[in-house]
Enzyme design. Structure first.
Site, PDB file in Angstrom:
ATOM      1  N   LYS A 165       0.841  -1.190   0.000  1.00 15.92           N
ATOM      2  CA  LYS A 165       0.000   0.000   0.000  1.00 15.92           C
ATOM      3  C   LYS A 165       0.882   1.249   0.000  1.00 15.92           C
ATOM      4  O   LYS A 165       1.815   1.375   0.798  1.00 15.92           O
ATOM      5  CB  LYS A 165      -0.910   0.010   1.235  1.00 15.92           C
ATOM      6  CG  LYS A 165      -2.053  -0.988   1.151  1.00 15.92           C
ATOM      7  CD  LYS A 165      -3.067  -0.582   0.098  1.00 15.92           C
ATOM      8  CE  LYS A 165      -4.258  -1.520   0.080  1.00 15.92           C
ATOM      9  NZ  LYS A 165      -5.291  -1.095  -0.887  1.00 15.92           N
TER      10      LYS A 165
ATOM     11  N   LYS B 230     -13.443  -8.067  -7.417  1.00 18.38           N
ATOM     12  CA  LYS B 230     -13.738  -8.384  -6.020  1.00 18.38           C
ATOM     13  C   LYS B 230     -15.151  -8.936  -5.920  1.00 18.38           C
ATOM     14  O   LYS B 230     -16.108  -8.301  -6.383  1.00 18.38           O
ATOM     15  CB  LYS B 230     -13.556  -7.153  -5.140  1.00 18.38           C
ATOM     16  CG  LYS B 230     -12.108  -6.668  -5.127  1.00 18.38           C
ATOM     17  CD  LYS B 230     -11.889  -5.478  -4.208  1.00 18.38           C
ATOM     18  CE  LYS B 230     -10.416  -5.080  -4.191  1.00 18.38           C
ATOM     19  NZ  LYS B 230     -10.138  -3.920  -3.321  1.00 18.38           N
TER      20      LYS B 230
END
Length: 340
Positions: free
Chosen positions: A115, A224
């Site tokens: 991230k 997702k």
């Protein structure tokens, strides 16, 4: 209303091991129809319309293998299983370089997703963390970064020039819009900066995910299960766009991760590691044996079931239970209205 659809519901609240996506604890629901449990855990800030899409995934999952019954009468499982073992990446939150390297080594994964672009971090911090992760992976490992749409095109071009030396497999959602991704991809190509682009939010939050392919905005699509409304839609998008696809998590418990694995098993092809190895980011789980990768892989295996012992530890308080049940009723009404 939910009592007419589900035989049982459970609201959980689980602390994160480290702040991730600006989240310090994860809330959601487990829902049961018959003997099948599924997860419904849209993020707290999402409006009902978006949360209802997540609910369609839970309804699809609860309907799998059962006789049709409203409001999931078109959701009985009919997607194939092409594989039972999926490669996965380790997800590295905004932590110190030393901690980042430790996470990578302990995971056994050969792919890491780091991230970046966090409000509480800066470019020098991101570069230090990337250097540490690359060192832990070695030159043969695959390194990805995820910016969650935080950069402008100009800033993304600047940052990725600095990061290109780490031999990135791809950068996930560097800019917010599809048009920006397309412009950035063209700039990187013209500048001979070898960084591929993956589209996440531009797929799952878009009214028309096909625009990613139409504009040549990405090299990879991230799918997702919950946010897209279930595995059938994941497969449909992957087949229609014809691009390399990665199934990733939405910070679910093992119940939701299994549903993601089922989506990955159904993809026509899978040549990149999935982002489904995220249960370790949670301090607890709802099952006795959490779905955590071994040597960089997760097996589909038998569908996990929540345990009374695990649920006792993560049960939300009465106020949060009421909040989630009210939200479930509102979203069920939206889903049922779509089917009328």
């Amino acid at each position: 209303m939910f009592a007419d659809v589900f035989d049982e519901t459970f609201v959980f609240s689980i602390d994160m091991r480290a702040r991730f996506r600006n989240i310090e604890h994860r809330e959601g629901m487990l829902v049961r129809r018959g003997d099948l449990w599924s997860e419904w855990s849209p993020f707290l800030e999402y409006p009902d319309e978006e949360a209802a899409t997540w609910l369609r995934a839970a309804l699809e999952d609860c309907a799998a293998g059962q006789a049709p019954s409203a409001p999931a009468d078109d959701l009985v499982d009919d997607v194939p299983v092409h594989r039972n073992r999926m490669p996965v990446n380790v997800t590295v939150p905004v932590v110190s370089p030393r901690r980042a390297a430790d996470l990578v080594r302990a995971s056994g994964c050969r792919t890491a997703k780091v991230k970046v672009a966090d409000p509480n971090s800066c470019l020098s911090d991101d570069l230090a963390r990337l250097a540490s992760v690359r060192g832990a992976l070695g030159p043969e490992g695959n390194l990805r970064v995820d910016a969650n749409g935080a950069w402008t095109v100009d800033h993304a071009e600047h940052v990725l020039e600095a990061m290109a030396g780490f031999d990135l497999q791809y950068v996930e959602q560097p800019c917010a819009s599809v048009e920006e991704l397309a412009e950035l991809r063209e700039r990187l190509s013209n500048a001979d900066t070898p960084v591929a682009i993956a589209a996440d939010e531009s797929i799952r939050l878009a009214d028309d995910p096909d625009r990613v392919a139409e504009l040549g905005a990405a090299d990879v699509i991230v799918l997702k299960n919950q946010p897209l409304g279930g595995r059938r839609r994941c497969v449909e998008i992957a087949e229609r766009l014809g691009m390399s696809a990665v199934i990733s998590s939405a910070l679910e418990t093992s119940i939701g991760i299994w549903a993601g694995l089922r989506a990955a098993a159904a993809l026509p092809s899978l040549d990149l590691a999935c982002g489904l190895n995220t249960v370790k980011l949670l301090a607890d789980d709802v099952v006795e044996q959490p779905l955590i990768a071994t040597d960089g892989y997760l097996d589909l295996g038998e569908r996990p079931q929540p345990s009374a012992k695990a649920l006792k530890k993560v049960k939300a308080d009465a106020h949060r239970q009421t909040w989630w049940h009210d939200r479930l009723d509102r979203c069920l009404e939206l889903v049922m209205a779509e089917q009328r």
